[in-house]
Structure formats: C-alpha cells, structure tokens
Write a protein that holds these residues in place. Sequence first.
Motif, PDB file in Angstrom:
ATOM      1  N   ARG A 104      65.756  61.959  60.457  1.00 58.27           N
ATOM      2  CA  ARG A 104      64.588  62.642  60.992  1.00 58.27           C
ATOM      3  C   ARG A 104      63.569  62.823  59.877  1.00 58.27           C
ATOM      4  NH1 ARG A 104      63.449  68.829  62.742  1.00 58.27           N
ATOM      5  NH2 ARG A 104      62.122  68.462  64.568  1.00 58.27           N
ATOM      6  N   SER A 125      59.828  64.252  58.594  1.00 60.43           N
ATOM      7  CA  SER A 125      58.857  65.302  58.846  1.00 60.43           C
ATOM      8  C   SER A 125      57.623  65.060  57.997  1.00 60.43           C
ATOM      9  CB  SER A 125      59.435  66.684  58.506  1.00 60.43           C
ATOM     10  OG  SER A 125      60.574  66.969  59.264  1.00 60.43           O
ATOM     11  N   THR A 184      52.519  69.811  61.948  1.00 63.89           N
ATOM     12  CA  THR A 184      53.635  68.995  61.485  1.00 63.89           C
ATOM     13  C   THR A 184      54.018  67.979  62.553  1.00 63.89           C
ATOM     14  OG1 THR A 184      54.484  70.779  60.093  1.00 63.89           O
ATOM     15  CG2 THR A 184      56.019  69.020  60.669  1.00 63.89           C
ATOM     16  N   TYR A 195      56.948  64.918  63.531  1.00 64.09           N
ATOM     17  CA  TYR A 195      58.328  64.514  63.270  1.00 64.09           C
ATOM     18  C   TYR A 195      58.579  63.118  63.829  1.00 64.09           C
ATOM     19  CZ  TYR A 195      58.599  69.599  62.903  1.00 64.09           C
ATOM     20  OH  TYR A 195      58.372  70.912  62.566  1.00 64.09           O
TER      21      TYR A 195
END
Length: 115
Positions: A19, A21, A77, A79
């Motif tokens: 993942r 970010s 943000t 992702y």
Amino acid sequence: QVQLVESGGGLVQGGGSLRLSCAASGSIFSINTMGWYRQAPGKQRELVATITSRGSTNYADSVRGRFTISRDNAKNTVYLQMNSLKPEDTAVYYCNLRQTVAYYWGQGTQVTVSS
C-alpha cells in the motif's frame, strides 16, 4: 507551492500486496486530481491510476482489478492499494497532483516484485 511525500514502497514477492501513500501539503485547491504513475528502468513514465477530488477514478488496463486508488480529502492524502503484484509491476512509483494547469510530482518510491 505544493509538496508531495510518498511512502510505502518496498520489496514483495509475486502475488503479494503493498500500500502506497502520498501526503500533499502547501497550496492545495479543493478541486484537483491526484494519481500514481510509474517508471520502470528503460521505459517511459506511465499512468497507473488517478482519482479526482470528487472520487472519480481511472486505471491503466494493466492494473485494473488488482490496484485500488483512494483518497482522504481532509488529509490531502492519496493511497494506492496494490494486490496480486507481478514482477512487471516493478518500478519507481510517483505521486502526482494536478490542479488548474499545474502538475506536481513526488520524489518517487521504489516497488520491487520478485518472482
């Protein structure tokens, strides 16, 4: 000005997950598009996925169904959840923010998928 800071890259075995970010700071407009691009050695930078501030998404055919882009507007943000990773996903992944006519890039994070 806008600053983008990526995190979450690394080494993973084929079939695994990562993942990424990317946190944006600075002069962020409420209407913008954030996304991820990648560049493998010897290849041009290519689009992976984008998401607008309203949540509309776009994916490259090569990642559709395996990767999911999302964002938290309150945190500025974005992702990228990457599942079922393949060796051909190995690249430097760059975060991008586009607002009005300006483009901003992060410094990139390396993703390496072993076979």
